[in-house]
Design a protein around this motif. Structure first.
Motif, PDB file in Angstrom:
ATOM      1  N   LEU A 172      34.560  26.260  35.155  1.00  0.00           N
ATOM      2  CA  LEU A 172      33.306  25.717  35.673  1.00  0.00           C
ATOM      3  C   LEU A 172      32.980  26.284  37.048  1.00  0.00           C
ATOM      4  N   LEU A 173      33.989  26.460  37.897  1.00  0.00           N
ATOM      5  CA  LEU A 173      33.767  26.995  39.236  1.00  0.00           C
ATOM      6  C   LEU A 173      33.275  28.442  39.192  1.00  0.00           C
ATOM      7  N   LEU A 174      33.636  29.163  38.146  1.00  0.00           N
ATOM      8  CA  LEU A 174      33.253  30.570  38.027  1.00  0.00           C
ATOM      9  C   LEU A 174      31.989  30.780  37.209  1.00  0.00           C
ATOM     10  N   ALA A 175      31.397  29.715  36.705  1.00  0.00           N
ATOM     11  CA  ALA A 175      30.174  29.848  35.900  1.00  0.00           C
ATOM     12  C   ALA A 175      29.119  30.604  36.702  1.00  0.00           C
ATOM     13  N   GLY A 176      28.587  31.647  36.107  1.00  0.00           N
ATOM     14  CA  GLY A 176      27.549  32.438  36.757  1.00  0.00           C
ATOM     15  C   GLY A 176      28.081  33.470  37.735  1.00  0.00           C
TER      16      GLY A 176
ATOM     17  N   PRO B  91      30.524  36.823  38.256  1.00  0.00           N
ATOM     18  CA  PRO B  91      31.237  37.856  37.491  1.00  0.00           C
ATOM     19  C   PRO B  91      32.752  37.731  37.677  1.00  0.00           C
ATOM     20  N   HIS B  92      33.452  37.712  36.564  1.00  0.00           N
ATOM     21  CA  HIS B  92      34.908  37.601  36.568  1.00  0.00           C
ATOM     22  C   HIS B  92      35.446  38.082  35.231  1.00  0.00           C
ATOM     23  N   HIS B  93      36.739  38.257  35.155  1.00  0.00           N
ATOM     24  CA  HIS B  93      37.383  38.646  33.903  1.00  0.00           C
ATOM     25  C   HIS B  93      38.831  38.132  33.925  1.00  0.00           C
ATOM     26  N   ARG B  94      39.494  38.250  32.812  1.00  0.00           N
ATOM     27  CA  ARG B  94      40.900  37.843  32.742  1.00  0.00           C
ATOM     28  C   ARG B  94      41.787  39.045  33.032  1.00  0.00           C
ATOM     29  N   GLY B  95      42.814  38.801  33.829  1.00  0.00           N
ATOM     30  CA  GLY B  95      43.769  39.857  34.142  1.00  0.00           C
ATOM     31  C   GLY B  95      44.554  40.265  32.916  1.00  0.00           C
ATOM     32  N   ARG B  96      44.832  41.528  32.815  1.00  0.00           N
ATOM     33  CA  ARG B  96      45.507  42.037  31.617  1.00  0.00           C
ATOM     34  C   ARG B  96      46.977  41.645  31.558  1.00  0.00           C
ATOM     35  N   HIS B  97      47.614  41.399  32.695  1.00  0.00           N
ATOM     36  CA  HIS B  97      49.038  41.041  32.727  1.00  0.00           C
ATOM     37  C   HIS B  97      49.287  39.536  32.669  1.00  0.00           C
ATOM     38  N   THR B  98      48.331  38.746  33.145  1.00  0.00           N
ATOM     39  CA  THR B  98      48.557  37.306  33.294  1.00  0.00           C
ATOM     40  C   THR B  98      47.624  36.439  32.466  1.00  0.00           C
ATOM     41  N   GLY B  99      46.482  36.958  32.092  1.00  0.00           N
ATOM     42  CA  GLY B  99      45.478  36.148  31.414  1.00  0.00           C
ATOM     43  C   GLY B  99      44.746  35.223  32.371  1.00  0.00           C
ATOM     44  N   ALA B 100      45.082  35.266  33.653  1.00  0.00           N
ATOM     45  CA  ALA B 100      44.428  34.424  34.662  1.00  0.00           C
ATOM     46  C   ALA B 100      43.101  35.064  35.071  1.00  0.00           C
ATOM     47  N   PHE B 101      42.182  34.235  35.572  1.00  0.00           N
ATOM     48  CA  PHE B 101      40.895  34.744  36.015  1.00  0.00           C
ATOM     49  C   PHE B 101      41.040  35.618  37.255  1.00  0.00           C
ATOM     50  N   VAL B 102      40.308  36.719  37.256  1.00  0.00           N
ATOM     51  CA  VAL B 102      40.176  37.606  38.403  1.00  0.00           C
ATOM     52  C   VAL B 102      38.693  37.622  38.748  1.00  0.00           C
ATOM     53  N   ILE B 103      38.366  37.337  39.995  1.00  0.00           N
ATOM     54  CA  ILE B 103      36.973  37.309  40.426  1.00  0.00           C
ATOM     55  C   ILE B 103      36.551  38.724  40.797  1.00  0.00           C
ATOM     56  N   ASP B 104      35.436  39.166  40.259  1.00  0.00           N
ATOM     57  CA  ASP B 104      34.903  40.481  40.595  1.00  0.00           C
ATOM     58  C   ASP B 104      34.244  40.432  41.972  1.00  0.00           C
ATOM     59  N   GLY B 105      34.170  41.566  42.633  1.00  0.00           N
ATOM     60  CA  GLY B 105      33.444  41.652  43.900  1.00  0.00           C
ATOM     61  C   GLY B 105      34.262  41.362  45.139  1.00  0.00           C
ATOM     62  N   GLY B 106      35.566  41.162  44.993  1.00  0.00           N
ATOM     63  CA  GLY B 106      36.415  40.965  46.169  1.00  0.00           C
ATOM     64  C   GLY B 106      36.802  42.299  46.775  1.00  0.00           C
ATOM     65  N   VAL B 107      37.638  42.276  47.807  1.00  0.00           N
ATOM     66  CA  VAL B 107      38.113  43.529  48.392  1.00  0.00           C
ATOM     67  C   VAL B 107      39.291  44.093  47.596  1.00  0.00           C
ATOM     68  N   ALA B 108      39.958  43.233  46.837  1.00  0.00           N
ATOM     69  CA  ALA B 108      41.049  43.669  45.968  1.00  0.00           C
ATOM     70  C   ALA B 108      41.452  42.493  45.078  1.00  0.00           C
ATOM     71  N   ALA B 109      42.164  42.807  44.020  1.00  0.00           N
ATOM     72  CA  ALA B 109      42.707  41.767  43.148  1.00  0.00           C
ATOM     73  C   ALA B 109      44.006  42.292  42.551  1.00  0.00           C
ATOM     74  N   LEU B 110      44.939  41.382  42.362  1.00  0.00           N
ATOM     75  CA  LEU B 110      46.204  41.781  41.756  1.00  0.00           C
ATOM     76  C   LEU B 110      46.773  40.646  40.924  1.00  0.00           C
ATOM     77  N   GLU B 111      47.758  41.007  40.125  1.00  0.00           N
ATOM     78  CA  GLU B 111      48.454  40.029  39.306  1.00  0.00           C
ATOM     79  C   GLU B 111      49.929  40.067  39.681  1.00  0.00           C
ATOM     80  N   ALA B 112      50.557  38.905  39.623  1.00  0.00           N
ATOM     81  CA  ALA B 112      51.937  38.795  40.091  1.00  0.00           C
ATOM     82  C   ALA B 112      52.751  37.882  39.191  1.00  0.00           C
ATOM     83  N   GLU B 113      54.059  38.037  39.312  1.00  0.00           N
ATOM     84  CA  GLU B 113      55.002  37.179  38.603  1.00  0.00           C
ATOM     85  C   GLU B 113      56.016  36.670  39.612  1.00  0.00           C
TER      86      GLU B 113
END
Length: 159
Positions: A90-94, A96-118
Motif C-alpha cells: 500500500l505504501l508503494l502504490a503509485g 515505481p518499484h520492483h521485486r529484487g531478484r535475490h530476495t523477492g523484497a520490494f526495491v524502490i526505483d529512483g533511489g541513489v542505489a539499491a541492494l539485496e542482502a542476507e
C-alpha cells in the motif's frame, strides 16, 4: 541521555528504506543507521530498534532489500517512517518499484542505489539489534542523483 540523542542528531545520516517479504506480507521501514561494513566480501550493517516489528521479522527472514533514497524521495521516507503503517504494498502504490531478484523484497526505483542482502550475524546492542549482512547483489546505482540525508530531525537533500 537526552544530551546523547541531541549529540547524535548533529551527524548527517543517509536515509534508506529496508524491505522484506514475509510469509504474511511485505513490510518495510525507514532507517538511518545503515553502513558499509566490508568491501571484500561486500557486507553491510543495519541497526534496528529491538522492539520493532521489522526487527522481529528479520530475526526469522534472512534475506532483505534496501533502497538508498534520493533527494526527491523524502515523501517515501516519511511514509515508511510513520508508526502503525500499513503493508509496504500500500505504501508503494503509485510509486515505481520492483521485486529484487535475490530476495523477492520490494526495491524502490529512483533511489541513489539499491541492494539485496542476507543476514550473516545478529548482534544485540542495547535497545537495538545489529544485522551484519552479506550483499547478494547491487540492483542499481544512480550516482548522478543527490542522496537524501537526515540531519537535526529533518530530511535534507545533499547537493
Amino acid at each position: 541521555m537526552n544530551e546523547f540523542v541531541e549529540a547524535m542528531r548533529q551527524l548527517a545520516a543517509g536515509v534508506v528504506v529496508v524491505t522484506v517479504r514475509d510469509e504474511r506480507d511485505d513490510i518495510g521501514t525507514t532507517v538511518t543507521t545503515f553502513t558499509s561494513l566490508s568491501a571484500d566480501p561486500p557486507m553491510v550493517l543495519l541497526s534496528l530498534a529491538s522492539t520493532g516489528y521489522l526487527c522481529e521479522v528479520l530475526l526469522r527472514q534472512d534475506r532483505w532489500a534496501v533502497t538508498l533514497l534520493s533527494g526527491d524521495q523524502a515523501v517515501m521516507a516519511s511514509r515508511f517512517a510513520t508508526p502503525g503503517r500499513p503493508s509496504a504494498r500500500l505504501l508503494l502504490a503509485g510509486t515505481p518499484h520492483h521485486r529484487g531478484r535475490h530476495t523477492g523484497a520490494f526495491v524502490i526505483d529512483g533511489g541513489v542505489a539499491a541492494l539485496e542482502a542476507e543476514t550473516a550475524r545478529v548482534i544485540p546492542g542495547g535497545d537495538h539489534t545489529l544485522f551484519l549482512a552479506q550483499v547478494l547483489g547491487v540492483d542499481y546505482v544512480a550516482p548522478a542523483l543527490p542522496p537524501l540525508v537526515r540531519l537535526r530531525g529533518r530530511y535534507r537533500t545533499l547537493t
